[in-house]
Design an enzyme around this catalytic site. Structure first.
Site, PDB file in Angstrom:
ATOM      1  N   GLY A  23       0.798  -1.225   0.000  1.00  0.00           N
ATOM      2  CA  GLY A  23       0.000   0.000   0.000  1.00  0.00           C
ATOM      3  C   GLY A  23       0.828   1.270   0.000  1.00  0.00           C
ATOM      4  O   GLY A  23       0.303   2.365   0.158  1.00  0.00           O
ATOM      5  N   CYS A  24       2.148   1.122  -0.169  1.00  0.00           N
ATOM      6  CA  CYS A  24       3.005   2.306  -0.292  1.00  0.00           C
ATOM      7  C   CYS A  24       3.500   2.363  -1.731  1.00  0.00           C
ATOM      8  O   CYS A  24       3.852   1.347  -2.303  1.00  0.00           O
ATOM      9  CB  CYS A  24       4.230   2.219   0.599  1.00  0.00           C
ATOM     10  SG  CYS A  24       3.853   2.004   2.324  1.00  0.00           S
ATOM     11  N   GLU A  25       3.555   3.546  -2.276  1.00  0.00           N
ATOM     12  CA  GLU A  25       4.073   3.672  -3.632  1.00  0.00           C
ATOM     13  C   GLU A  25       5.590   3.527  -3.628  1.00  0.00           C
ATOM     14  O   GLU A  25       6.178   3.014  -4.569  1.00  0.00           O
ATOM     15  CB  GLU A  25       3.665   5.010  -4.230  1.00  0.00           C
ATOM     16  CG  GLU A  25       3.258   4.883  -5.682  1.00  0.00           C
ATOM     17  CD  GLU A  25       2.687   6.170  -6.203  1.00  0.00           C
ATOM     18  OE1 GLU A  25       3.486   7.049  -6.539  1.00  0.00           O
ATOM     19  OE2 GLU A  25       1.452   6.300  -6.255  1.00  0.00           O
TER      20      GLU A  25
END
Lengths: 135, 403
Positions: free
Chosen positions: A46-48
């Site tokens: 969920g982190c770019e």
């Protein structure tokens, strides 16, 4: 620096450039995670940007030990703040911590609203889930 | 002229985080002129009614306005109004086309796309391939991310694909593709050609009859219009031949429990109440564009682009990706090994709005061995002053990163 010192320092700075510069400096002080620990299961979804996080109990099986790294400087700085918040707490103490409130107090929440870009939300959710699993 | 035009865009004059906004994310969505905002407001305040039904005055007026925009758009693209379908946007259009053409595909067939495509022009074709057994092939590009036109033409001749779907201009790098020459070859091979015009609509104002494509898709919000609306052009015989995609009210001719018949295109592809205010707002955007000299505007955009590329090239360690000769005004760059997110975040503190990341083109980023870039995308409402502000902010950012 403990979390109170970090908070005081960030609160004393005016302007976003100065705050981000300070956050980046905090990141620089955070030791790099050895490549061997940058495992797929440590990767926060969920982190770019890439964020690796390990959370465990210390050798006495009492207090939290967190280590983390990111390939972006700013997220690494944010990790430094998050780690300073949770490290060395007892699991039941960690459950009482509201990391969002902390970011809000530092005036960061406006810029760090839950987004995939910085992944703050995903990181905190991951810590909460792992802390809950200890009890 | 530009100073005058800038005044039409209220958001360009607001402060974001106490900084004057330098908006360089027009490839994601353009800012809207006051006339578009007014048209949407006026519709809801004075004209709101559903279209294509009801005998009352408001409904008739809304229908007339809504259909007039279809004609206006058809004129803009130089096609017939019945060949224009309103959709939610380019992504929706591509899904509709990929679904609609699936009937024509079998496991012997090839769908040819380029590695520069936006995910919206990859994934719907992958799904069509899954359903039909067709396979996807890609056109050749250079290590720098530039389409090899001659090799591409050759590949089309060799593969004889059933479908060719390429972007007119790359959203990640801004490269302009000579789609007309690809279409020329493909048409002779009996290939159905699809052009993703999301990025070219505003900057290149394509004449679709001259381009010769079978399908063309676009989003209104990337061309001064509201979000949530866009459309597609389809050559009528092909368009009308496609099966219905979504079904419901509006698109039917007659419904009974023994069977339902559908309207002809474009009606059969427009089920339910459409985005009426969006279409009307987009009509105002087309009026706005039609009122300005597009060659003067294109020239100005190119001058701005040159100015930006020159200034960036002077900064050691900056690498610009893509084609800087044929470009709609998008600069995708990296700085040494610094992460695009850090650069974009620091730039934001100076009021400079850029995009960072993979720009929904992960296969392209993989080809370039990048996790992402910082993308600066221009529109005619940007000024030289904006670029100076950006360059100064970038230099400060670099100093900070290298501290």
């Amino acid at each position: 620096m403990d979390i109170t010192q970090i908070q005081n320092r960030l609160n004393s700075l005016s302007g976003w450039q100065a705050k981000y510069r300070e956050i980046m400096m905090l990141g620089k002080k955070l030791p790099a995670l050895p490549e061997a620990l940058k495992t797929p299961d440590a990767l926060v979804q969920g982190c770019e940007s890439n964020v690796w996080l390990h959370l465990d109990l210390d050798e006495n099986q009492e207090r939290l030990v967190l280590i983390a790294d990111s390939d972006t400087r700013i997220v690494k700085g944010l990790l430094a703040i998050i780690l300073a918040t949770y490290n060395n707490l007892l699991p039941h103490e960690a459950k009482e911590v509201d990391a969002y409130e902390l970011f809000e107090e530092m005036g960061l929440i406006k810029h760090l609203s839950p987004s995939r870009g910085n992944g703050v939300k995903a990181i905190i959710e991951r810590i909460k889930a792992q802390v809950n699993a200890f009890q | 002229m530009i100073e005058q035009l800038r005044k039409d865009f209220p958001l360009l004059h607001t402060q974001v985080d106490e900084q004057t906004l330098c908006y360089f994310d027009s490839a994601a969505t353009t800012q809207k002129p006051q006339s578009v905002i007014d048209a949407v407001n006026k519709f809801y305040q004075q004209e709101n009614a559903n279209v294509h039904r009801g005998a009352h005055t408001l409904s008739a007026a809304a229908t007339t306005q809504y259909e007039a925009v279809r004609t206006k758009l058809a004129d803009f693209l130089n096609v017939a109004a019945k060949e224009v379908v309103w959709t939610k946007g380019a992504t929706d259009s591509l899904n509709l086309i990929a679904y609609g053409l699936s009937d024509k595909l079998n496991k012997e067939d090839i769908i040819l796309i380029s590695p520069l495509e936006h995910h919206a022009n990859i994934v719907p074709w992958q799904q069509a391939a899954h359903r039909t057994g067709a396979r996807i092939e890609t056109l050749p590009i250079s290590p720098q991310g530039i389409l090899d036109l001659e090799a591409s033409k050759q590949l089309i001749k060799t593969l004889q694909p059933k479908i060719l779907s390429v972007c007119h201009a790359s959203n990640a790098l801004g490269n302009i593709h000579d789609v007309a020459s690809l279409i020329d070859i493909a048409s002779r091979c009996g290939t159905i050609t699809v052009v993703d015009g999301a990025q070219s609509f505003l900057h290149l104002r394509p004449d679709l009859t001259a381009l010769g494509c079978d399908f063309f898709v676009f989003s209104a919000h990337k061309a001064l219009g509201p979000t949530g609306v866009g459309g597609l052009f389809g050559r009528y015989e092909l368009l009308n031949d496609m099966p219905v995609y979504q079904t419901g009210g509006e698109m039917i001719e007659r419904v009974s429990f023994s069977g339902t018949t559908f309207r002809d295109a474009p009606g059969k592809f427009e089920p339910g109440t459409p985005n009426i205010s969006g279409v009307i707002g987009f009509g105002a955007a087309l009026d706005y564009l039609n009122a300005i000299d597009d060659s003067a505007l294109a020239h100005y955009e190119q001058c701005l682009y040159r100015y930006l590329v020159d200034a960036l090239s002077d900064i050691g360690g900056v690498k610009i990706w893509g084609d800087i000769k044929q470009n709609i005004g998008v600069v995708s760059f990296t700085y040494k090994d610094e992460h695009h997110f850090d650069i974009a975040t620091f730039l934001n503190t100076y009021g400079v709005a850029v995009r960072s990341g993979h720009h929904c083109t992960q296969p392209l980023m993989e080809h370039l061995s990048l996790s992402g870039t910082v993308r600066v995308s221009l529109a005619f409402y940007n000024s030289y002053q904006d670029i100076d502000t950006f360059i100064d902010a970038l230099k400060d950012t670099i100093d900070m990163l290298e501290e």
